[in-house]
Design a protein around this motif. Structure first.
Motif, PDB file in Angstrom:
ATOM      1  N   LEU A  71       0.825  -1.208   0.000  1.00 50.93           N
ATOM      2  CA  LEU A  71       0.000   0.000   0.000  1.00 50.93           C
ATOM      3  C   LEU A  71       0.862   1.262   0.000  1.00 50.93           C
ATOM      4  O   LEU A  71       0.439   2.315  -0.484  1.00 50.93           O
ATOM      5  CB  LEU A  71      -0.915   0.017   1.228  1.00 50.93           C
ATOM      6  CG  LEU A  71      -2.027  -1.030   1.287  1.00 50.93           C
ATOM      7  CD1 LEU A  71      -2.794  -0.907   2.599  1.00 50.93           C
ATOM      8  CD2 LEU A  71      -2.974  -0.884   0.104  1.00 50.93           C
ATOM      9  N   LEU A  72       2.060   1.152   0.561  1.00 49.30           N
ATOM     10  CA  LEU A  72       2.952   2.305   0.652  1.00 49.30           C
ATOM     11  C   LEU A  72       3.832   2.457  -0.582  1.00 49.30           C
ATOM     12  O   LEU A  72       4.311   3.546  -0.875  1.00 49.30           O
ATOM     13  CB  LEU A  72       3.836   2.176   1.901  1.00 49.30           C
ATOM     14  CG  LEU A  72       3.089   2.123   3.242  1.00 49.30           C
ATOM     15  CD1 LEU A  72       4.055   1.791   4.377  1.00 49.30           C
ATOM     16  CD2 LEU A  72       2.393   3.449   3.519  1.00 49.30           C
ATOM     17  N   ARG A  73       4.076   1.350  -1.262  1.00 51.45           N
ATOM     18  CA  ARG A  73       4.901   1.381  -2.481  1.00 51.45           C
ATOM     19  C   ARG A  73       4.366   0.330  -3.446  1.00 51.45           C
ATOM     20  O   ARG A  73       4.502  -0.862  -3.211  1.00 51.45           O
ATOM     21  CB  ARG A  73       6.368   1.122  -2.148  1.00 51.45           C
ATOM     22  CG  ARG A  73       6.603  -0.125  -1.327  1.00 51.45           C
ATOM     23  CD  ARG A  73       8.068  -0.437  -1.203  1.00 51.45           C
ATOM     24  NE  ARG A  73       8.620   0.016   0.058  1.00 51.45           N
ATOM     25  CZ  ARG A  73       9.874  -0.209   0.433  1.00 51.45           C
ATOM     26  NH1 ARG A  73      10.677  -0.864  -0.346  1.00 51.45           N
ATOM     27  NH2 ARG A  73      10.317   0.220   1.597  1.00 51.45           N
ATOM     28  N   LEU A  74       3.765   0.758  -4.516  1.00 52.60           N
ATOM     29  CA  LEU A  74       3.098  -0.155  -5.447  1.00 52.60           C
ATOM     30  C   LEU A  74       4.122  -0.831  -6.361  1.00 52.60           C
ATOM     31  O   LEU A  74       4.173  -0.594  -7.569  1.00 52.60           O
ATOM     32  CB  LEU A  74       2.048   0.601  -6.260  1.00 52.60           C
ATOM     33  CG  LEU A  74       0.924   1.252  -5.437  1.00 52.60           C
ATOM     34  CD1 LEU A  74      -0.031   2.016  -6.338  1.00 52.60           C
ATOM     35  CD2 LEU A  74       0.169   0.193  -4.634  1.00 52.60           C
ATOM     36  N   ASP A  75       4.912  -1.699  -5.763  1.00 46.75           N
ATOM     37  CA  ASP A  75       5.958  -2.428  -6.477  1.00 46.75           C
ATOM     38  C   ASP A  75       5.335  -3.664  -7.129  1.00 46.75           C
ATOM     39  O   ASP A  75       4.763  -4.513  -6.432  1.00 46.75           O
ATOM     40  CB  ASP A  75       7.046  -2.833  -5.480  1.00 46.75           C
ATOM     41  CG  ASP A  75       8.253  -3.481  -6.137  1.00 46.75           C
ATOM     42  OD1 ASP A  75       8.094  -4.090  -7.213  1.00 46.75           O
ATOM     43  OD2 ASP A  75       9.351  -3.391  -5.565  1.00 46.75           O
ATOM     44  N   PRO A  76       5.416  -3.805  -8.450  1.00 48.81           N
ATOM     45  CA  PRO A  76       4.807  -4.968  -9.113  1.00 48.81           C
ATOM     46  C   PRO A  76       5.393  -6.300  -8.643  1.00 48.81           C
ATOM     47  O   PRO A  76       4.710  -7.323  -8.670  1.00 48.81           O
ATOM     48  CB  PRO A  76       5.092  -4.722 -10.599  1.00 48.81           C
ATOM     49  CG  PRO A  76       6.205  -3.725 -10.636  1.00 48.81           C
ATOM     50  CD  PRO A  76       6.036  -2.882  -9.418  1.00 48.81           C
ATOM     51  N   ARG A  77       6.640  -6.293  -8.187  1.00 44.34           N
ATOM     52  CA  ARG A  77       7.228  -7.535  -7.676  1.00 44.34           C
ATOM     53  C   ARG A  77       6.546  -7.957  -6.381  1.00 44.34           C
ATOM     54  O   ARG A  77       6.352  -9.152  -6.130  1.00 44.34           O
ATOM     55  CB  ARG A  77       8.727  -7.356  -7.448  1.00 44.34           C
ATOM     56  CG  ARG A  77       9.527  -7.071  -8.714  1.00 44.34           C
ATOM     57  CD  ARG A  77      10.975  -6.833  -8.362  1.00 44.34           C
ATOM     58  NE  ARG A  77      11.090  -5.814  -7.329  1.00 44.34           N
ATOM     59  CZ  ARG A  77      12.108  -5.721  -6.470  1.00 44.34           C
ATOM     60  NH1 ARG A  77      13.098  -6.594  -6.520  1.00 44.34           N
ATOM     61  NH2 ARG A  77      12.141  -4.758  -5.573  1.00 44.34           N
TER      62      ARG A  77
ATOM     63  N   PRO B 239      -5.454 -12.760   9.403  1.00 48.40           N
ATOM     64  CA  PRO B 239      -6.327 -12.525   8.246  1.00 48.40           C
ATOM     65  C   PRO B 239      -6.171 -11.168   7.562  1.00 48.40           C
ATOM     66  O   PRO B 239      -6.618 -10.995   6.430  1.00 48.40           O
ATOM     67  CB  PRO B 239      -7.730 -12.654   8.845  1.00 48.40           C
ATOM     68  CG  PRO B 239      -7.567 -12.202  10.266  1.00 48.40           C
ATOM     69  CD  PRO B 239      -6.191 -12.678  10.677  1.00 48.40           C
ATOM     70  N   HIS B 240      -5.545 -10.199   8.242  1.00 48.93           N
ATOM     71  CA  HIS B 240      -5.574  -8.836   7.719  1.00 48.93           C
ATOM     72  C   HIS B 240      -4.960  -8.721   6.327  1.00 48.93           C
ATOM     73  O   HIS B 240      -5.469  -7.999   5.460  1.00 48.93           O
ATOM     74  CB  HIS B 240      -4.849  -7.884   8.681  1.00 48.93           C
ATOM     75  CG  HIS B 240      -4.995  -6.444   8.314  1.00 48.93           C
ATOM     76  ND1 HIS B 240      -3.972  -5.531   8.425  1.00 48.93           N
ATOM     77  CD2 HIS B 240      -6.047  -5.753   7.819  1.00 48.93           C
ATOM     78  CE1 HIS B 240      -4.388  -4.345   8.027  1.00 48.93           C
ATOM     79  NE2 HIS B 240      -5.639  -4.446   7.658  1.00 48.93           N
TER      80      HIS B 240
ATOM     81  N   VAL C 266      -5.084  -7.697   0.395  1.00 44.62           N
ATOM     82  CA  VAL C 266      -4.831  -8.229  -0.945  1.00 44.62           C
ATOM     83  C   VAL C 266      -6.145  -8.417  -1.696  1.00 44.62           C
ATOM     84  O   VAL C 266      -6.220  -8.234  -2.919  1.00 44.62           O
ATOM     85  CB  VAL C 266      -4.053  -9.559  -0.861  1.00 44.62           C
ATOM     86  CG1 VAL C 266      -3.916 -10.205  -2.240  1.00 44.62           C
ATOM     87  CG2 VAL C 266      -2.668  -9.328  -0.259  1.00 44.62           C
ATOM     88  N   GLY C 267      -7.196  -8.748  -0.955  1.00 39.93           N
ATOM     89  CA  GLY C 267      -8.495  -8.974  -1.576  1.00 39.93           C
ATOM     90  C   GLY C 267      -9.071  -7.760  -2.275  1.00 39.93           C
ATOM     91  O   GLY C 267      -9.986  -7.887  -3.101  1.00 39.93           O
ATOM     92  N   ARG C 268      -8.544  -6.581  -1.987  1.00 39.62           N
ATOM     93  CA  ARG C 268      -9.025  -5.370  -2.659  1.00 39.62           C
ATOM     94  C   ARG C 268      -8.696  -5.391  -4.146  1.00 39.62           C
ATOM     95  O   ARG C 268      -9.406  -4.788  -4.946  1.00 39.62           O
ATOM     96  CB  ARG C 268      -8.398  -4.127  -2.009  1.00 39.62           C
ATOM     97  CG  ARG C 268      -8.791  -3.909  -0.556  1.00 39.62           C
ATOM     98  CD  ARG C 268      -8.041  -2.717   0.028  1.00 39.62           C
ATOM     99  NE  ARG C 268      -8.356  -2.509   1.442  1.00 39.62           N
ATOM    100  CZ  ARG C 268      -7.780  -1.579   2.201  1.00 39.62           C
ATOM    101  NH1 ARG C 268      -6.861  -0.771   1.671  1.00 39.62           N
ATOM    102  NH2 ARG C 268      -8.106  -1.461   3.471  1.00 39.62           N
TER     103      ARG C 268
ATOM    104  N   GLU D  83     -11.578 -15.443  -0.643  1.00 36.64           N
ATOM    105  CA  GLU D  83     -12.268 -16.726  -0.677  1.00 36.64           C
ATOM    106  C   GLU D  83     -11.684 -17.722   0.310  1.00 36.64           C
ATOM    107  O   GLU D  83     -12.232 -18.810   0.497  1.00 36.64           O
ATOM    108  CB  GLU D  83     -12.206 -17.307  -2.092  1.00 36.64           C
ATOM    109  CG  GLU D  83     -12.932 -16.452  -3.127  1.00 36.64           C
ATOM    110  CD  GLU D  83     -12.753 -16.978  -4.535  1.00 36.64           C
ATOM    111  OE1 GLU D  83     -12.116 -18.045  -4.686  1.00 36.64           O
ATOM    112  OE2 GLU D  83     -13.237 -16.328  -5.477  1.00 36.64           O
ATOM    113  N   ILE D  84     -10.562 -17.369   0.916  1.00 33.05           N
ATOM    114  CA  ILE D  84      -9.934 -18.266   1.885  1.00 33.05           C
ATOM    115  C   ILE D  84     -10.777 -18.279   3.148  1.00 33.05           C
ATOM    116  O   ILE D  84     -10.965 -17.259   3.801  1.00 33.05           O
ATOM    117  CB  ILE D  84      -8.494 -17.820   2.191  1.00 33.05           C
ATOM    118  CG1 ILE D  84      -7.643 -17.988   0.934  1.00 33.05           C
ATOM    119  CG2 ILE D  84      -7.912 -18.605   3.350  1.00 33.05           C
ATOM    120  CD1 ILE D  84      -6.211 -17.574   1.107  1.00 33.05           C
ATOM    121  N   LYS D  85     -11.298 -19.414   3.473  1.00 33.66           N
ATOM    122  CA  LYS D  85     -12.178 -19.512   4.640  1.00 33.66           C
ATOM    123  C   LYS D  85     -12.200 -20.936   5.152  1.00 33.66           C
ATOM    124  O   LYS D  85     -11.736 -21.854   4.506  1.00 33.66           O
ATOM    125  CB  LYS D  85     -13.590 -19.050   4.293  1.00 33.66           C
ATOM    126  CG  LYS D  85     -14.227 -19.793   3.123  1.00 33.66           C
ATOM    127  CD  LYS D  85     -15.574 -19.206   2.783  1.00 33.66           C
ATOM    128  CE  LYS D  85     -16.193 -19.934   1.582  1.00 33.66           C
ATOM    129  NZ  LYS D  85     -17.506 -19.399   1.230  1.00 33.66           N
TER     130      LYS D  85
END
Length: 277
Positions: A218-224, A260-261, A266-268, A275-277
């Motif tokens: 969230l702080l650095r949108l690094d594709p890796r 879970p956080h 990541v789910g955003r 879906e992990i439940k």
């Protein structure tokens, strides 16, 4: 509804946490959460890890739910600040702290309690130069200390601490250390998606690494980072048992933890994580 359910379960733990805290402002150990040290006196040094309990207190202070007796209670603010200041006063001169052994200088305990202290400091709107000096000293120690074991969750946690503190203090002094640590974490991810914990895969701490990396993303949108997180989330799904339990004694660290956080974050942008439940 679900968020309230989780919050209520968490709030049920606050009274227990408060029993661990020395709440006497006249005590030399005021703010200490290690009851074995300040009350029972069965050890002669406090565990630095215990100071991470300032964070749930700060969260309880801000949780606006009916029947939450801790919501906006001024004394909670006092106890959170006392906890942070005890973390400062009980640390070694170099900013490190011990966990299980004297003079251990445990990176995990130092990082966990630093993250909790930073988040609590910001959440409570504190203005305390002693706390800020302590944060900087501990961050400097973490930035230059390398623990002997390969613990990906610790390294990811340290990167997150340095990121958040750099933002809080408006400094770039840890940029190189942050980049090096992050590169190390990414290099420790296996082709299957898991991050090394000592000699292998530990699904429990794997979810903590996901949580830290998701916040860093969230702080650095690094594709890796994005690619690494997708692989990590997909791998985590393989460790959910038919009865809904997760992890266990067949893993490298024998943990049943599940954080879970990171999956929520990541789910955003990767719905499969939800879906992990």
């Amino acid at each position: 509804m679900t968020r309230d359910l989780f919050a209520r379960q968490a709030l049920n733990q606050i009274p227990k946490i408060l029993t661990l805290l020395d709440r006497n402002p006249h005590s030399p150990t005021y703010g200490c959460f290690d009851r074995n040290f300040w009350h029972y006196k069965i050890i002669d040094f406090p565990s630095g890890m215990a100071q991470e309990f300032v964070w749930p207190l700060a969260l309880a202070y801000h949780t606006d739910l009916p029947d939450n007796p801790f919501y906006q209670q001024p004394v909670i603010l006092d106890w959170v600040e006392a906890g942070i200041l005890f973390a400062a006063s009980s640390s070694h001169p170099d900013g490190s702290c011990d966990d299980y052994f004297p003079y251990e200088r445990a990176a995990g305990a130092a990082a966990f309690s630093l993250l909790a202290s930073i988040e609590s400091y910001k959440a409570m709107g504190l203005h305390n130069p002693i706390a800020l000096q302590f944060f900087e000293k501990r961050a400097n120690w973490l930035a230059h200390h390398m623990e002997s074991g390969q613990l990906s969750n610790h390294q990811a946690l340290i990167v997150l601490c340095l990121d958040l503190l750099s933002e809080l203090l408006h400094t770039n002094q840890w940029d190189r250390a942050r980049s090096q640590r992050l590169e190390q974490v990414l290099s420790w991810q296996s082709p299957e998606g898991w991050f090394i914990e000592y000699e292998g895969c530990d699904p429990g701490y794997h979810t903590l690494t996901i949580s830290c990396l998701a916040r860093i993303y969230l702080l650095r949108l690094d594709p890796r980072l994005k690619e690494a997180l997708i692989k990590a989330v997909e791998l985590a799904a393989e460790f959910i048992h038919p009865d809904g339990s997760y992890g266990g004694e067949y893993t490298s660290r024998n943990t049943y933890n599940f954080f879970p956080h990171g999956f929520e974050l990541v789910g955003r942008w990767f719905p499969e994580a939800l879906e992990i439940k």
